[in-house]
Write an enzyme that holds these catalytic residues in place. Structure first.
Site, mmCIF file in Angstrom:
data_model
loop_
_atom_site.group_PDB
_atom_site.id
_atom_site.type_symbol
_atom_site.label_atom_id
_atom_site.label_comp_id
_atom_site.label_asym_id
_atom_site.label_seq_id
_atom_site.Cartn_x
_atom_site.Cartn_y
_atom_site.Cartn_z
ATOM 1 C CB CYS A 105 0.891 1.358 4.475
ATOM 2 S SG CYS A 105 -0.858 0.970 5.043
ATOM 3 N N GLY A 144 -13.121 6.294 -8.690
ATOM 4 C CA GLY A 144 -12.092 7.242 -9.305
ATOM 5 C C GLY A 144 -11.019 6.996 -7.839
ATOM 6 C CG HIS A 176 -4.343 3.978 3.216
ATOM 7 N ND1 HIS A 176 -3.205 3.282 3.833
ATOM 8 C CD2 HIS A 176 -4.713 4.990 4.181
ATOM 9 C CE1 HIS A 176 -2.985 3.747 4.996
ATOM 10 N NE2 HIS A 176 -3.804 4.900 5.301
ATOM 11 C CG ASP A 236 -2.151 14.438 -5.270
ATOM 12 O OD1 ASP A 236 -3.213 13.724 -4.680
ATOM 13 O OD2 ASP A 236 -1.696 14.037 -6.439
ATOM 14 C CG HIS A 274 -4.385 -0.369 5.018
ATOM 15 N ND1 HIS A 274 -3.888 0.373 3.874
ATOM 16 C CD2 HIS A 274 -5.388 -1.235 4.642
ATOM 17 C CE1 HIS A 274 -4.401 -0.378 2.815
ATOM 18 N NE2 HIS A 274 -5.339 -1.257 3.171
ATOM 19 C CG ASN A 290 -12.202 10.069 -5.714
ATOM 20 O OD1 ASN A 290 -13.099 10.779 -5.948
ATOM 21 N ND2 ASN A 290 -10.793 10.539 -6.155
ATOM 22 C CG HIS A 339 -8.298 14.088 -2.943
ATOM 23 N ND1 HIS A 339 -7.385 14.062 -3.911
ATOM 24 C CD2 HIS A 339 -8.683 12.943 -2.748
ATOM 25 C CE1 HIS A 339 -7.394 12.890 -4.277
ATOM 26 N NE2 HIS A 339 -7.961 12.108 -3.686
ATOM 27 C CB CYS A 348 -0.809 -0.071 1.260
ATOM 28 S SG CYS A 348 -1.833 1.497 1.407
ATOM 29 C CG HIS A 394 -6.695 9.199 -0.050
ATOM 30 N ND1 HIS A 394 -6.895 7.932 -0.396
ATOM 31 C CD2 HIS A 394 -6.880 9.905 -1.217
ATOM 32 C CE1 HIS A 394 -6.963 7.900 -1.763
ATOM 33 N NE2 HIS A 394 -7.323 9.038 -2.142
#
Ligand code: 5GP
Ligand code: ZN
Length: 102
Positions: free
Chosen positions: A7, A89, A94, A30, A46, A83, A98, A4, A96
């Site tokens: 991770c 998308g 894992h 990003d 995770h 997403n 944005h 991952c 997250h």
């Protein structure tokens, strides 16, 4: 979780500058920014996606972190984006959030 990306970034196996870190999460810029400021807020645990969150306190912690990150980065107007699922998308499995700010 082996294999991952997030991770591996958490564990320092893939070098990446943390713009923020606390007990629950960390944040990175990003790699392929879609706004002037594009930050990813990532739980240390995770958790595959929003569909896999078992304790909603995690979500509260992530949004508390977002407030602190935005203050630190002088971001006042922004979008948050999550997403969930490959066909929506999600590329990194894992969870997250944005942060997108222009
Ligand atoms: P998703 O499409 O899963 O919601 O978003 C994954 C995001 O992670 C994408 O915007 C992509 O540019 C970013 N990303 C993928 N790999 C890396 C990486 O190794 N480092 C950083 N900083 N961002 C990454
Ligand atoms: Zn992971």
């Amino acid at each position: 979780m082996t294999n991952c990306i997030f991770c591996k970034i958490r564990d320092g196996e893939i070098p990446s500058k943390f713009v923020y870190e606390d007990d629950y999460c960390f944040a990175i810029n990003d790699i392929n920014p879609k706004a002037k400021k594009h930050i990813l807020v990532i739980p240390k645990a995770h958790v595959e996606s929003l569909n896999h969150v078992e304790d909603s306190l995690l979500i509260a912690n992530l949004f508390e972190a977002i407030k602190k990150i935005n203050k630190q980065e002088n971001i006042t107007h922004f979008k948050t984006h999550i997403n969930t699922g490959a066909s929506a998308g999600q590329e990194v499995m894992h969870l997250h959030i944005h942060i997108l700010a222009n």
